[in-house]
Design an enzyme around this catalytic site. Structure first.
Site, PDB file in Angstrom:
ATOM      1  N   ASP A  36       0.341  22.494 -43.205  1.00 27.88           N
ATOM      2  CA  ASP A  36       0.684  21.419 -43.721  1.00 27.88           C
ATOM      3  C   ASP A  36       0.639  19.989 -42.862  1.00 27.88           C
ATOM      4  O   ASP A  36       0.415  19.035 -43.797  1.00 27.88           O
ATOM      5  CB  ASP A  36       2.375  21.571 -43.460  1.00 27.88           C
ATOM      6  N   GLU A  46       8.466  31.297 -35.760  1.00 36.37           N
ATOM      7  CA  GLU A  46       7.646  30.803 -36.900  1.00 36.37           C
ATOM      8  C   GLU A  46       6.173  30.340 -36.218  1.00 36.37           C
ATOM      9  O   GLU A  46       4.970  30.710 -36.607  1.00 36.37           O
ATOM     10  CB  GLU A  46       8.136  29.570 -37.440  1.00 36.37           C
TER      11      GLU A  46
HETATM   12  C1  DGY Z   1       8.030  22.916 -45.478  1.00 38.26           C
HETATM   13  O1  DGY Z   1       8.941  22.539 -45.970  1.00 38.26           O
HETATM   14  O2  DGY Z   1       7.495  22.441 -44.065  1.00 38.26           O
HETATM   15  C2  DGY Z   1       7.207  23.744 -46.204  1.00 38.26           C
HETATM   16  O3  DGY Z   1       6.171  24.414 -45.186  1.00 38.26           O
HETATM   17  C3  DGY Z   1       6.486  23.284 -47.464  1.00 38.26           C
HETATM   18  O4  DGY Z   1       5.977  24.147 -47.963  1.00 38.26           O
END
Ligand code: DGY
Length: 436
Positions: A170, A402
């Site tokens: 991201d 995570e």
């Molecule tokens: C988040 O909300 O960070 C997710 O990775 C978006 O897909």
């Protein structure tokens, strides 16, 4: 060995499983179904609860649009603890979107094809799994057709992503170059992620402005692929995304051959595959850096940065042996210092590296899983083993987080697992790695 870890991993998956027939990536932080999370989760479940693995994939594919597109988030409930939610994304704007599920109008790396093959390989009951695959595989094929018809604007076998959230990585520092070209409005909004997780481990407010801005552009044109290709300030050929597509093509070819009577589809997949692999190698490889990189289609230039995505093509069998050797050399020189865990998500020698912030440096278990498989495939047994042992150590020391700090010195006295805890794919892929 590692019985307690496996037990805990199974417990996490089972507890994150929802009555709607899908699994949360992580309680609180991610309260719906995410595409690539679902794929990795199904691989974990396949080892001990195949009905749930199948259900995960069936639910995901049930949300497919009529044009073959599969969305990145499926909003199964009305929870308002996530931003931006269904009311922001408005998938109903697209004429072919699912009438049954609300979703986003963007996708995520196409993992479903190779996930079906992994499930088949794991299952002791091949006949049963093949029956399941027969019921789902045409949907995955339709998804690949969608990509080649709508996302390959130069007809070169490389598909674009139009949003950083489609990449899965991201807030990679690679996108900084793109954000520098975009004048996004400053939005007034209430984020939710930073009430679950320390803000220093998440993307910035300004980055979220860009994320929302691109969605607004797409919505203004009802998520038309043609308009998005014309107007999105973010238009990238991503080596991780395209490697996943190529890996999934290969799996679909194998599975269709096993099923039989699908010569036309096999032929089409082989055609796509040939062009994809050849363009991938000619366009996305950077000789000087010794690895694959991203290409910015909007601004017509390569984005010359090394990230863990640069090595993902090993998983998809894309480089030849010689190139694989160069890549491994790059990886070990830049990321493989003995005081680092493998494999940081971004070049630790870059000034943009941040060991705590999401995709700007931390180690992610899904990339490690792909690297482990890829390195093994090319015969790098020792380095593959190190990736595996590092993965186990990170989880053993910190828990099923995570993402994790790659610096060994950061672990021990304080926790150096970040983001959400009891994270489903960390659990799922550890189960798979330990079963090897
Ligand atoms: C988040 O909300 O960070 C997710 O990775 C978006 O897909």
């Amino acid at each position: 060995m590692h019985e307690n870890l496996i037990k805990k991993a199974k417990q996490i998956l089972t507890e994150n499983y929802q009555p709607g027939g899908f699994t949360l990536p992580c309680k609180n932080l991610y309260p719906f179904q995410w595409l690539w999370d679902s794929g990795f989760i199904a691989i974990g479940f396949a080892h001990f609860d195949m009905p749930k693995a199948k259900q995960e994939i069936s639910t995901l594919l049930d949300a497919q649009w009529e044009n073959g597109f599969i969305p990145h988030i499926i909003f199964h409930t009305d929870t308002d603890t996530y931003f931006p939610g269904a009311d922001f994304h408005r998938s109903d704007l697209h004429p072919l979107s699912s009438k049954k599920y609300k979703s986003t109008g963007m996708t995520q790396p196409p993992v479903t094809g190779f996930v079906l093959e992994e499930m088949y390989n794991i299952s002791p009951d091949k006949e049963d799994l093949l029956t399941f695959i027969e019921s789902e595989i045409d949907k995955v094929y339709a998804n690949h057709r969608y990509f080649y018809q709508h996302r390959d604007i130069n007809n070169e076998g490389l598909v674009y992503i139009y949003h950083n959230w489609e990449s899965g990585t991201d807030n990679s520092p690679i996108w900084d170059d793109i954000w520098a070209t975009v004048d996004s409005p400053r939005y007034d909004f209430q984020r939710r992620d930073t009430s679950h997780v320390d803000a220093s481990q998440r993307p910035s407010k300004r980055e979220y402005d860009h994320y929302l801005h691109i969605i607004e552009i797409a919505k203004q044109h009802n998520y038309s692929d043609e308009k998005i290709a014309e107007l999105s300030p973010f238009l990238v050929q991503d080596p991780l995304f395209n490697a996943m597509l190529i890996k999934s093509n290969e799996s679909l070819i194998k599975l269709y051959k096993r099923i039989g009577n699908n010569e036309d589809k096999v032929r089409q997949l082989e055609q796509w595959q040939q062009l994809s692999i050849s363009s991938f190698n000619s366009k996305l490889y950077d000789e000087e850096l010794g690895c694959y990189i991203h290409y910015d289609l909007r601004n017509n230039k390569p984005l010359r940065y090394i990230s863990s995505s640069s090595f993902a093509p090993l998983f998809a069998n894309i480089p030849d042996k010689e190139r694989a050797a160069e890549m491994v050399n790059t990886m070990m020189t830049k990321f493989g210092n003995p005081d680092q865990y493998l494999c940081a998500s971004f070049d630790p020698t870059s000034e943009r590296y941040n060991p705590k912030q999401y995709w700007r440096g931390p180690v992610w278990i899904n990339l490690n899983w792909m690297l482990y498989k890829g390195l093994t495939q090319y015969g790098y047994k020792n380095i593959a083993e190190r990736v595996k042992q590092d993965t186990i150590a990170l989880i053993e020391i910190n828990g099923f987080y995570e993402y994790f700090d790659a610096r060994k010195e950061a672990h021990g006295e304080v926790r150096a697992g970040y983001g959400g805890n009891d994270f489903s794919w960390s659990a799922a892929l550890l189960i798979d790695m330990l079963s090897d």
